[in-house]
Scaffold this active site. Structure first.
Site, PDB file in Angstrom:
ATOM      1  CB  SER A   1      -0.923  -0.030   1.232  1.00 48.34           C
ATOM      2  OG  SER A   1      -0.981   1.214   1.861  1.00 48.34           O
ATOM      3  CE  LYS A   2      -0.170   7.704  -3.419  1.00 46.85           C
ATOM      4  NZ  LYS A   2      -0.961   8.277  -4.510  1.00 46.85           N
TER       5      LYS A   2
END
Ligand code: GLU
Length: 547
Positions: free
Chosen positions: A292-293
Site C-alpha cells: 500500500s502506497k
C-alpha cells in the site's frame, strides 16, 4: 430522432476531422511478424509505485524481446490527480531502473501526441460517430440525482451504476434534449450500452489464461462535461491508434474489461490482447495484503533510490516476481546480462506476487559484491551527493583512502568477497567508523573495564604501525598471554575455566576500542588504513571512557 443533427449540435464538424483521416495519420506499424507493441500508461500523479515498475518491466521485456516497440503514454484525463513535474518523475525513476521507452511523452514518436489531453480531437471525432450511430447520448443528470440513484441501489441491494431503468437520459426525447441544451445544462456523453449482464463469454487473458467475462451493461461516461474523455474511452482510442498489440496492466483493471471490450466493439476496433498482472502483496502479521502506497514506504519507487539499492538488484528481484522460471535461470547463469533471460508471458504469476524485502536484500548483497571497489566508490558517491548527510559527503574527498576502505570492506583480494553491503545508505553508514567526523562509538565490552583498560594500555605500549599482519598478531597474543588469556585455542577449549578468555576476546576488545563495533573486517588492515596516529587516538579515546 435525427441523430446526425444531434451529433452536430453536440460536437460541431469544425472541431473534428473525418474518421479516415485518423486511420491514415496513425497507420499500422511496419514491424516484423510477432513483434509486440506495448505501453506504460500511467496517470501523472507524481507517485511511482513499485507496481508501475513491475508492469513497465513486463511490457518492456515483451516488446524488446519480440523486436517491437515500448512507448509511454500519459493518461492525464483526471485533472484532480495531476501533479506538476510528474512526467519527469516517471522518466527519471524508470530510467534509474534501466527501463527505456522507444517513443512516447517527452520523447519522439510518430503516434503522438502522447498526452491524452492533447488528443481531444480524436476522442471527439469518435464520440460524435457513436452519437450518430445511436450508440452514445448526452446525459444531463446532476450529482444529486446520481447520488439518489446510488442510495436507492444500495438500499435495494441492486447493482450500482447507470444502466437500464436507472439510465434516465437514455430515453430523453429530442425535445427534452434540445430544451436542456438551450437552458445551458451541463452534460456528459454516455455510451448506450448494448450489453446484457446475464451473458457471459470465455475470454483468454494473456496472463491469467481462460477466464469468463460478463457483458457490460453500464452506460459509462465517455466524455466528461468539460469534453475530456474518461480513461475507458481514451485508452481504447489510443491503443487502437498507437497500434498497441498487447496490454499488460494491473489486475485492478480486470473489472473494467467488459466496458473495454464493448467500447472496442462499438468503435469498430480490433481488441488488443490483454494480460492482467497480479498485484504485489506483502505479509502483514497474519494477513497477506496489497502493498500500500499509504502504509508501506517500500511501495514507492523513490524508496529504492533513497536507500540506494543498485538498480540491477531491484530489476533482478522484480524478475523473480514476474517470471517463475527466472530464479532457476539466474542460478545457472549468475553473470549473464538480465536481458538474455527469455521472458515469457506464460510464466507470469496468476495470483498475487509476494514482496519480500529480505529476499531483495539478499539479491542486492550479491549484486553489490560483484562491483569493483572503483565502481562501488562511484555508486556510493552518486548516492551520497543526492541523499547523504553533509558528513557522509566528505567521505568522498579522499578517493584513495575510501578505495582502501572499500577494498577491505568488500573483501577484494581476499579468499571470498564479503557480502555486507545491501544498499548505498547502509554501506555508507557501515563504513562511518573510518571517518572521525562520524565516529561516535557506544563502546560495549564483554569484560570488566579494569581488564579492558589493562589490555588496551598494554597493546598501546607495543603497537607499531610498521608491523606486518603476523608481527601485529604476535604482539596481540603477547598481550593476551601477559594478562592470563589463552593463546592456544585447543588448551582453552579443553579447560575454559582456567582462563578469563582467549586471544579472540582480546582482539574483540581492541576492535571495539578502535571501531566501536564488535564485528568488522580484519582489524590489522583497519589499523593500517586508519594510520598510526588515528589508531592511537582511538585507543586513547576508548581508554578515556574507561577511567
Ligand atoms: N492510466 C491507467 C493507470 O493509471 C493505466 C491503465 C492501463 O494500463 O490501461 O494505471
Amino acid at each position: 430522432m435525427d441523430l446526425i443533427k444531434l451529433a452536430n449540435a453536440l460536437i460541431p464538424d469544425e472541431n473534428v476531422k473525418p474518421l479516415s483521416y485518423y486511420e491514415e495519420r496513425y497507420p499500422e506499424r511496419s514491424l516484423e511478424k510477432g513483434a509486440e507493441v506495448t505501453r506504460l500508461a500511467p496517470s501523472p500523479t507524481g507517485f511511482m509505485h513499485l507496481g508501475n515498475l513491475y508492469v513497465a518491466l513486463a511490457n518492456e521485456r515483451i516488446a524488446h524481446q519480440s523486436g517491437g516497440v515500448f512507448y509511454l503514454r500519459i493518461e492525464d484525463t483526471d485533472e484532480k490527480r495531476k501533479v506538476e513535474g510528474a512526467v519527469e518523475v516517471i522518466h527519471s525513476s524508470l530510467k534509474y531502473f534501466g527501463v527505456a521507452f522507444d517513443e512516447g511523452a517527452d520523447l519522439c514518436g510518430e503516434y503522438g501526441p502522447y498526452y491524452q489531453r492533447q488528443r481531444a480531437e480524436v476522442y471527439h471525432a469518435y464520440a460524435k460517430e457513436l452519437i450518430k450511430k445511436g450508440l452514445a447520448y448526452p446525459c444531463f443528470c446532476g450529482e444529486e440525482e446520481l447520488e439518489k440513484t446510488r442510495e436507492y441501489q444500495t438500499e435495494n441491494k441492486l447493482l450500482p451504476g447507470y444502466y437500464g431503468e436507472f439510465a434516465k437520459c437514455r430515453n430523453l426525447t429530442e425535445e427534452e434534449i434540445y430544451e436542456n441544451l438551450k437552458a445551458g445544462k451541463p452534460y456528459v456523453i454516455r455510451l448506450k450500452s448494448q450489453g446484457d449482464v446475464e451473458k457471459k463469454h470465455p475470454f483468454r487473458d494473456a496472463v491469467k489464461g481462460e477466464i469468463t467475462v460478463t457483458e457490460n451493461n453500464q452506460d459509462v461516461v465517455i466524455l466528461k462535461s468539460d469534453g475530456i474523455p474518461t480513461y475507458h474511452f481514451a485508452h481504447a482510442i489510443d491503443d487502437h491508434f498507437m497500434r498497441t498489440t498487447l496490454v499488460i496492466r494491473g489486475e485492478e483493471w480486470l473489472s473494467s474489461l467488459p466496458i473495454h471490450i464493448e467500447l472496442f466493439n462499438v468503435l469498430g476496433f480490433k481488441l488488443p490482447r490483454y494480460g492482467h498482472n497480479c498485484s504485489i502483496q506483502k505479509i502483514d502479521g497474519d494477513t497477506r495484503r496489497k502493498l500500500s502506497k499509504r502504509k508501506d514506504p517500500e511501495a514507492s519507487l523513490t524508496f529504492y533510490r533513497e536507500q540506494g539499492y543498485l538498480p540491477e538488484a531491484v530489476r533482478t528481484y522484480m524478475m523473480t516476481l514476474l517470471n517463475s522460471n527466472f530464479e532457476e535461470w539466474l542460478l545457472k547463469f549468475p553473470d549473464k546480462p538480465l536481458d538474455e533471460f527469455k521472458y515469457s508471458i506464460g510464466k507470469m504469476g496468476k495470483s498475487g506476487a509476494l514482496f519480500d524485502i529480505l529476499k531483495l536484500n539478499d539479491i542486492s548483497k550479491n549484486c553489490m559484491a560483484k562491483l569493483s571497489e572503483k565502481e562501488m566508490y562511484e555508486f556510493l558517491k552518486t548516492w551520497a551527493d543526492e541523499y547523504g548527510t553533509d558528513e557522509q559527503k566528505t567521505y568522498f574527498k579522499n578517493e584513495e583512502y575510501l578505495l582502501k576502505v572499500l577494498t577491505l570492506c568488500m573483501g577484494i583480494g581476499g579468499k571470498k568477497r564479503r557480502k555486507d553491503f545491501i544498499c548505498a545508505k547502509q554501506a555508507v553508514e557501515m563504513i562511518g567508523y573510518f571517518f572521525d567526523a562520524s565516529f561516535s562509538p557506544e563502546y560495549s565490552y564483554r569484560f570488566d573495564s579494569e581488564i579492558v583498560k589493562k589490555i588496551l594500555g598494554d597493546f598501546k605500549a607495543v603497537y607499531t604501525y610498521a608491523d606486518d599482519c603476523s608481527a601485529w598478531f604476535d604482539k596481540m597474543k603477547g598481550v593476551a598471554a601477559e594478562n592470563g588469556f589463552a593463546t592456544d585455542m585447543k588448551a582453552y577449549k579443553a579447560n575454559p575455566e582456567n582462563y578469563p578468555g582467549n586471544v579472540s576476546d582480546v582482539a574483540e576488545m581492541l576492535r571495539v576500542a578502535t571501531t566501536g563495533l564488535s564485528n568488522t573486517p580484519d582489524l590489522w588492515t583497519i589499523m593500517q588504513i586508519l594510520g598510526e596516529e588515528r589508531t592511537l587516538a582511538r585507543l586513547n579515546k576508548a581508554l578515556s571512557f574507561l577511567s
